[in-house]
Design an enzyme around this catalytic site. Structure first.
Site, PDB file in Angstrom:
ATOM      1  N   SER A 678       0.620  -1.276   0.053  1.00  0.00           N
ATOM      2  CA  SER A 678      -0.038  -0.054   0.009  1.00  0.00           C
ATOM      3  C   SER A 678       0.887   1.390   0.211  1.00  0.00           C
ATOM      4  CB  SER A 678      -1.055  -0.104   1.282  1.00  0.00           C
ATOM      5  OG  SER A 678      -0.365  -0.088   2.619  1.00  0.00           O
ATOM      6  N   LYS A 721      -6.267   3.745   9.025  1.00  0.00           N
ATOM      7  CA  LYS A 721      -5.310   4.408   8.271  1.00  0.00           C
ATOM      8  C   LYS A 721      -5.983   6.177   8.508  1.00  0.00           C
ATOM      9  CE  LYS A 721      -3.351   1.237   5.323  1.00  0.00           C
ATOM     10  NZ  LYS A 721      -3.115   1.003   3.743  1.00  0.00           N
TER      11      LYS A 721
END
Length: 820
Positions: A678, A721
């Site tokens: 990611s 996140k």
């Protein structure tokens, strides 16, 4: 009339018999050829050749079916029986060898040659004869089948050949072995073979004797126990004492009649009670049977808890015990609603997956309380024996049912909330695979007839509400995972932890440490400090420990200064009580940086800000990646560089720029392992910023996987996140367009304060992240970068088109693709 040897002589074929010299044997003769051979020997007064058949099943033997060496014999007596066969008594005279078959039609006539063994007796042979005599005496005493008088008769024989023939007929050996001894001419060799056979037979007889003795002792012991038990019963009867054992049997029968249980279980229990009646109460087997009956009668076969189907009450209980965890609460309410409508349904099998400390185990207790059921918990961590689930068979000493059945007995109901804790911690060894045993337990189509090895009959588990907990899914076998409904507990947000601390942990620790509400006050700033700098976890266990520490510090002051003393803890005072912070709190950069990009990472303890730093050095095109990155993350860095190289013309980079420079990509906090795809767009942005000299916006964080074509692929853990970005002061998050549906999972309080920008290509990422408001400004940035890097890219042969940032013949402005 004494027989004489005149060739040819009649031949009598013997089945399963070898006749030796000096042996007198009765024979029943029924075959026509054999009868005529005996009659022929009587007419002429001849010897008869006695030879064994190789295969006793052959009814009409020929030359190939008969051994060539036999015994010359004489018919001593002949008796004709009324039904056809004749009975003869023959005596062996000497060994002989068949030389030729003269006739085979009506009966067999053969030419024979008499074999005369050596009569010389050496000292060695005498010693052998003595050894044979001693061994034969031992054989006779052990065997009990040979007349003891034979010992004296054998000891009186001095001829070694006669001695061997006299002993061999008494041995219980195979036909082939006897024929072998008959064909052994020399007496010494014959005696050695006989001695070997006798020693083998003696060993077998000794083993048989030991076995007989053991069996005899066991029988004597059993008879003794039976006699003593009968004696004890008689004494009790005389004294007028009641028969406790009989009363126990009657009590078990009464319990069985009153117990509600399936027919199969009832029949099996009744059978065991009848078996117990026939046993001695003092025997070991009676104890095993009694334990089995007790288990069968103690299990809740049809006893169930009545479900309290009150949706509002269940919601209140769940909200009272746990903050957040909306998905799990919603699923429990769905189950109760459907059960109220349907009346009966199979228990759901839920698997709560999340980091330690998020409340998986305590949630099981709350579910039981909200549904009005009993609660049982089985810890599966470290279980590696299949018998822990299915139980042991009753043939084993100390056998017991498995943990499933044991827990149901403990619950006393057949429909409890059953928590299988740490299902991902099971392992496998030579004793079996417990996860495979759970396949039947957790399958609603099969667990109606769960068969425990100890009970050996079916038990219905379909009414049980199974709840499993796990920290990760990758250690759970796929067939087992397929049987469960996976509900992920992603961990508590900072806001949720703050609420839990104030609503649950604070009051709990005050009570456990003997404090009153007026003794300690902790403000929100102190809680935030604890959450950010003293813990790093998805759950609240360490947070609770730190609150407990504050309570203990306050308790000291209360004891010293009086019960009315009040301690107030704010953010500045946390260091005083708990010492220096243990963790670094990730915040945004103080100013825009060239080559430094803020990424977002997911860990089991929540989300984190992840900085990616890139610097350009003179060199020879080497890419160096540091920061304890995993293989996948290193591959993402290489993919990002390949993409930048493929877009070098559009980004205003000189051709072959990578041949004259070294690129170093670093991820700070190098002691912490990092991996995953990611960070792909974060690395690409950092590389472009370092190579072009354009700074990256400090207020922007990003996450997404990159492909070689610049596409942005979806990622996981968006909620965590986003919380990390909000906590660190980030204002804008770039996320993959395919993750738009996950935005709803972000708490509204956080979502409203962030600008969430979905992107599908790296060009969009660069436009949002680099400090340039439009394409023209981006071109001016490229020109300034060109002037700054003239010394770095010296002699690299850039032409005018390259310096302007476009391909030759490309009519599109260099920044056009970036603005997208």
């Amino acid at each position: 009339m004494k027989a004489t040897l005149t060739n040819p002589v009649p031949l009598l074929a013997l089945r399963e018999l070898v006749v030796f010299p000096q042996q007198v044997v009765p024979l029943f003769v029924g075959r026509e050829k054999s009868v005529r051979a005996i009659e022929e020997s009587q007419k002429e007064g001849k010897y008869i050749m006695l030879a064994a058949q190789k295969d006793a099943r052959t009814s009409n033997p020929g030359q190939k079916d008969i051994y060539s060496i036999g015994t010359l014999g004489e018919v001593v007596q002949l008796i004709r029986l009324t039904d056809g066969p004749i009975k003869v008594l023959v005596e062996g005279k000497s060994r002989a060898r068949i030389k030729r078959f003269a006739q085979e039609d009506e009966f067999m006539l053969v030419d024979v040659e008499e074999i005369v063994p050596s009569t010389e007796v050496s000292t060695e042979l005498k010693a052998l004869m003595r050894s044979v005599n001693v061994t034969f005496e031992s054989y006779v005493k052990l065997g009990k089948k040979v007349n003891p008088e034979m010992i004296m008769q054998v000891n009186a024989i001095e001829d070694p050949s006669r001695l061997a023939d006299a002993i061999v007929v008494q041995l219980n050996i195979k036909l082939e072995d006897k024929q072998d001894i008959l064909e052994t001419i020399e007496p010494q060799a014959r005696l050695e073979k006989i001695l070997g056979h006798m020693k083998s037979e003696i060993e077998i007889l000794q083993v048989e004797k030991r076995i007989r003795n053991r069996v005899k002792k066991q029988m004597e012991k059993t008879q003794k126990e039976y006699y003593l038990n009968e004696q004890m019963r008689a004494i009790q009867k005389e004294l007028g004492e009641k028969d406790d054992f009989r009363n126990e049997i009657q009590e078990l029968e009464d319990k069985l009649k009153a117990k509600e249980m399936p027919d199969e279980a009832r029949d099996k229990t009744d059978k065991e009670i009848r078996k117990l009646k026939m046993m001695s109460p003092m025997s070991a087997e009676a104890t095993v049977v009694r334990n089995y009956i007790d288990w069968m009668l103690a299990l809740p076969w049809n006893e169930v808890s009545k479900d309290e189907i009150d949706i509002e009450k269940a919601r209140e209980v769940l909200e009272e015990d746990h903050y957040g965890l909306e998905k799990v609460k919603e699923r429990i309410l769905e189950y109760l609603a459907v059960q109220k409508l349907v009346g009966k349904m199979k228990g759901p099998i839920l698997c709560l997956v999340g980091a330690p400390g998020v409340g998986k185990t305590s949630l099981g207790k709350s579910i039981a309380r909200s549904t009005g059921r009993q609660f049982v918990r089985v810890a599966l961590g470290g279980v590696r024996d299949e018998a822990e689930i299915r139980g042991h068979r009753r043939t084993y000493i100390g056998a017991l049912p498995g943990k499933i059945i044991q827990s149901l007995k403990k619950a006393g109901k057949s429909n409890p909330v059953f928590l299988l804790d740490e299902i991902d911690k099971m392992s496998t060894d030579f004793r079996g695979d417990p996860s495979s045993a759970l396949l039947e337990v957790l399958d609603p189509e099969q667990n109606t007839s769960f068969n425990d090895h100890y009970l050996d009959c079916d038990y219905d588990l379909s009414k049980v509400m199974f709840i499993c907990t796990a920290n990760t899914l990758h250690t759970i076998p796929q067939p087992l995972m397929d049987r469960m409904e996976i509900i992920r507990l992603s961990g508590y947000t900072e806001l949720e932890k703050l609420a839990i601390s104030k609503k649950y942990l604070y009051e709990k620790q005050l009570k456990e440490n003997g404090l009153e509400l007026n003794n300690l006050e902790i403000d929100d700033g102190a809680y935030i400090e604890l959450i950010r700098r003293y813990t790093r976890e998805s759950g609240v266990r360490n947070l609770e420990r730190n609150i407990a520490t504050l309570c203990r510090k306050a308790a000291i002051e209360v004891v010293e200064k009086g019960k009315e003393h009040k301690v107030t803890v704010n953010a500045d005072m946390v260091v005083r009580y708990l010492g220096q912070p243990k963790f670094r709190f990730g915040k945004q950069e103080e100013e825009h940086q060239i080559g430094t990009t803020t990424g977002l990472a997911w860990t089991e303890k929540g989300g984190e800000l992840l900085l990616i730093e890139t610097t350009i050095l003179p060199g020879k095109g080497r890419l160096q990646i540091t920061g304890k990155l995993g293989d996948v993350m290193q591959e993402s860095a290489k993919a990002a560089l390949s993409y930048v190289r493929s877009r070098s013309d559009m980004l205003g980079l000189p051709r072959q720029f990578y041949d004259r420079v070294d690129i170093h990509v670093h991820c700070p906090e190098g002691a912490i392992p990092k991996d995953g795809p990611s960070a792909g767009i974060t690395m690409a942005t950092s590389l472009v910023s370092a190579l072009t000299g354009i700074p990256v916006d400090k207020n922007v964080a990003m996450t997404g996987e990159i492909t070689l074509r610049g596409n942005v692929l979806p990622i996981g853990g968006l909620k965590e996140k986003a919380l990390a970005a909000h906590r660190g002061g980030i204002r804008k998050i770039l996320l993959p367009k395919e993750n738009e549906n996950d935005i709803e999972e972000i708490p509204p309080a956080v979502r409203n304060e962030l600008e969430l920008v979905p992107v599908s290509h790296v060009d969009e990422v660069l436009f949002e992240a680099l400090i340039c408001s439009n394409a023209k400004e981006f071109e001016r940035m490229l020109d300034r970068r060109q002037q700054r890097d003239e010394t770095l890219f010296e002699n690299m042969g850039r032409d005018d088109d390259e310096s302007s940032g476009g391909n030759k013949g490309d009519k599109q402005p260099s920044g056009g693709v970036v603005t997208h």
